[in-house]
Design a protein around this motif. Structure first.
Motif, PDB file in Angstrom:
ATOM      1  N   GLY A 136       0.824  -1.199   0.000  1.00  0.00           N
ATOM      2  CA  GLY A 136       0.000   0.000   0.000  1.00  0.00           C
ATOM      3  C   GLY A 136       0.862   1.254   0.000  1.00  0.00           C
ATOM      4  O   GLY A 136       1.985   1.254   0.511  1.00  0.00           O
ATOM      5  N   TYR A 137       0.332   2.324  -0.570  1.00  0.00           N
ATOM      6  CA  TYR A 137       1.043   3.608  -0.584  1.00  0.00           C
ATOM      7  C   TYR A 137       1.430   4.014   0.841  1.00  0.00           C
ATOM      8  O   TYR A 137       2.555   4.421   1.095  1.00  0.00           O
ATOM      9  N   GLY A 138       0.491   3.893   1.776  1.00  0.00           N
ATOM     10  CA  GLY A 138       0.756   4.271   3.162  1.00  0.00           C
ATOM     11  C   GLY A 138       1.796   3.379   3.819  1.00  0.00           C
ATOM     12  O   GLY A 138       2.645   3.851   4.585  1.00  0.00           O
ATOM     13  N   ASP A 139       1.744   2.092   3.518  1.00  0.00           N
ATOM     14  CA  ASP A 139       2.728   1.164   4.083  1.00  0.00           C
ATOM     15  C   ASP A 139       4.133   1.484   3.566  1.00  0.00           C
ATOM     16  O   ASP A 139       5.101   1.430   4.331  1.00  0.00           O
ATOM     17  N   LEU A 140       4.236   1.803   2.290  1.00  0.00           N
ATOM     18  CA  LEU A 140       5.543   2.165   1.733  1.00  0.00           C
ATOM     19  C   LEU A 140       6.032   3.479   2.351  1.00  0.00           C
ATOM     20  O   LEU A 140       7.219   3.617   2.672  1.00  0.00           O
TER      21      LEU A 140
ATOM     22  N   GLY B 284       1.902   8.494   7.141  1.00  0.00           N
ATOM     23  CA  GLY B 284       0.961   9.517   6.692  1.00  0.00           C
ATOM     24  C   GLY B 284       1.354  10.141   5.368  1.00  0.00           C
ATOM     25  O   GLY B 284       0.686  11.058   4.893  1.00  0.00           O
ATOM     26  N   GLY B 285       2.408   9.656   4.748  1.00  0.00           N
ATOM     27  CA  GLY B 285       2.892  10.238   3.494  1.00  0.00           C
ATOM     28  C   GLY B 285       2.463   9.483   2.255  1.00  0.00           C
ATOM     29  O   GLY B 285       3.195   9.445   1.260  1.00  0.00           O
ATOM     30  N   ALA B 286       1.274   8.880   2.289  1.00  0.00           N
ATOM     31  CA  ALA B 286       0.810   8.089   1.145  1.00  0.00           C
ATOM     32  C   ALA B 286       0.756   8.917  -0.136  1.00  0.00           C
ATOM     33  O   ALA B 286       1.139   8.444  -1.208  1.00  0.00           O
ATOM     34  N   GLN B 287       0.287  10.160  -0.031  1.00  0.00           N
ATOM     35  CA  GLN B 287       0.192  10.996  -1.228  1.00  0.00           C
ATOM     36  C   GLN B 287       1.580  11.302  -1.782  1.00  0.00           C
ATOM     37  O   GLN B 287       1.789  11.285  -2.994  1.00  0.00           O
ATOM     38  N   ALA B 288       2.551  11.544  -0.925  1.00  0.00           N
ATOM     39  CA  ALA B 288       3.919  11.795  -1.384  1.00  0.00           C
ATOM     40  C   ALA B 288       4.488  10.555  -2.071  1.00  0.00           C
ATOM     41  O   ALA B 288       5.222  10.664  -3.059  1.00  0.00           O
ATOM     42  N   VAL B 289       4.155   9.379  -1.564  1.00  0.00           N
ATOM     43  CA  VAL B 289       4.583   8.141  -2.217  1.00  0.00           C
ATOM     44  C   VAL B 289       3.925   8.024  -3.588  1.00  0.00           C
ATOM     45  O   VAL B 289       4.567   7.622  -4.561  1.00  0.00           O
ATOM     46  N   GLY B 290       2.658   8.370  -3.673  1.00  0.00           N
ATOM     47  CA  GLY B 290       1.983   8.369  -4.975  1.00  0.00           C
ATOM     48  C   GLY B 290       2.676   9.285  -5.966  1.00  0.00           C
ATOM     49  O   GLY B 290       2.853   8.935  -7.137  1.00  0.00           O
ATOM     50  N   ASN B 291       3.091  10.458  -5.497  1.00  0.00           N
ATOM     51  CA  ASN B 291       3.829  11.373  -6.369  1.00  0.00           C
ATOM     52  C   ASN B 291       5.165  10.771  -6.797  1.00  0.00           C
ATOM     53  O   ASN B 291       5.589  10.928  -7.941  1.00  0.00           O
ATOM     54  N   ALA B 292       5.834  10.065  -5.887  1.00  0.00           N
ATOM     55  CA  ALA B 292       7.102   9.412  -6.229  1.00  0.00           C
ATOM     56  C   ALA B 292       6.879   8.337  -7.287  1.00  0.00           C
ATOM     57  O   ALA B 292       7.682   8.196  -8.224  1.00  0.00           O
ATOM     58  N   MET B 293       5.782   7.595  -7.166  1.00  0.00           N
ATOM     59  CA  MET B 293       5.484   6.570  -8.169  1.00  0.00           C
ATOM     60  C   MET B 293       5.249   7.221  -9.533  1.00  0.00           C
ATOM     61  O   MET B 293       5.710   6.728 -10.552  1.00  0.00           O
ATOM     62  N   GLY B 294       4.556   8.353  -9.528  1.00  0.00           N
ATOM     63  CA  GLY B 294       4.278   9.059 -10.779  1.00  0.00           C
ATOM     64  C   GLY B 294       5.522   9.627 -11.436  1.00  0.00           C
ATOM     65  O   GLY B 294       5.533   9.868 -12.637  1.00  0.00           O
ATOM     66  N   SER B 295       6.569   9.834 -10.652  1.00  0.00           N
ATOM     67  CA  SER B 295       7.802  10.397 -11.213  1.00  0.00           C
ATOM     68  C   SER B 295       8.829   9.319 -11.552  1.00  0.00           C
ATOM     69  O   SER B 295       9.940   9.640 -11.967  1.00  0.00           O
TER      70      SER B 295
ATOM     71  N   CYS C 272       6.638   0.089  -9.886  1.00  0.00           N
ATOM     72  CA  CYS C 272       5.644   0.919  -9.209  1.00  0.00           C
ATOM     73  C   CYS C 272       4.222   0.393  -9.421  1.00  0.00           C
ATOM     74  O   CYS C 272       3.317   0.793  -8.693  1.00  0.00           O
ATOM     75  N   HIS C 273       4.025  -0.517 -10.376  1.00  0.00           N
ATOM     76  CA  HIS C 273       2.701  -1.127 -10.526  1.00  0.00           C
ATOM     77  C   HIS C 273       2.347  -1.989  -9.310  1.00  0.00           C
ATOM     78  O   HIS C 273       1.183  -2.312  -9.107  1.00  0.00           O
ATOM     79  N   ARG C 274       3.324  -2.310  -8.478  1.00  0.00           N
ATOM     80  CA  ARG C 274       3.083  -3.129  -7.277  1.00  0.00           C
ATOM     81  C   ARG C 274       2.593  -2.301  -6.087  1.00  0.00           C
ATOM     82  O   ARG C 274       2.349  -2.849  -5.017  1.00  0.00           O
ATOM     83  N   VAL C 275       2.458  -0.996  -6.257  1.00  0.00           N
ATOM     84  CA  VAL C 275       1.985  -0.130  -5.173  1.00  0.00           C
ATOM     85  C   VAL C 275       0.498   0.131  -5.401  1.00  0.00           C
ATOM     86  O   VAL C 275       0.100   0.605  -6.469  1.00  0.00           O
TER      87      VAL C 275
END
Length: 187
Positions: free
Chosen positions: A120-124, A132-143, A152-155
């Protein structure tokens, strides 16, 4: 470039290869694989290479098929991944297109989430010290400049949703099905 011109920077070798999710643009420098891009149709390739050349200050070369030097092993491993015989990429990677928190997240993903698993984004986010940085992880996946190899397809979403994906949700579903996380499409 004629024989009297000097190269501006490092060599950037690139090609487009077929895959189980459509054409992939692959680019490598002498340091390693630097970029993978999904949906690399002819209408997008020139712009993608132009941006890479600009960011890296490199001279781009597209060798004829079969004459790749820097990309020979990435091409072989990607084909093996899609035919089901490779579960872990073992390639030198050039990380210049990722830095800071994004690189930290991608390195942790690559190190700790194997083929056939999801996180999960939050777990990573928690694993890299940013609960609490799930959104920041999502941004990292997008970059992520190296999707597929740095998987990143595994997140996925912590609540079980598939989440987003720069290569498109259908591509993410296909990759997760290939790895046995989701059922194969019926048709």
């Amino acid at each position: 470039m004629d024989s009297t011109e000097r190269p501006r920077g490092p060599r950037l070798e690139w090609t487009v290869v077929p895959s189980g999710v459509g054409p992939l643009l692959l680019a490598a420098t002498p340091e390693g694989l630097v970029r993978i891009e999904f949906h690399a149709g002819p209408d997008r390739v020139d712009a993608l290479i132009g941006r890479l050349v600009s960011r890296l200050g490199a001279d781009a070369l597209r060798p004829p098929p079969g004459a790749e030097v820097l990309l020979a092993e990435p091409i072989r491993q990607i084909a093996a991944y899609f035919d089901g015989s490779l579960r872990r990429f073992e390639l030198p990677l050039d990380w210049r297109l990722s830095a800071g928190f994004n690189r930290q997240v991608l390195l942790e993903l690559d190190r700790s989430v194997p083929y056939g698993a999801v996180i999960g984004y939050g777990d990573l986010a928690a694993r890299v010290g940013r609960p609490g940085g799930a959104q920041a992880v999502g941004n990292a996946m997008g970059s992520n400049p190296l999707p597929l190899v740095v998987a990143c397809h595994r997140v996925v979403e912590n609540d079980g949703g598939i989440g987003g994906f720069g290569g498109g949700l259908e591509t993410k579903r296909l990759l997760l099905a290939l790895e046995g996380v989701l059922p194969q499409p019926l048709f």
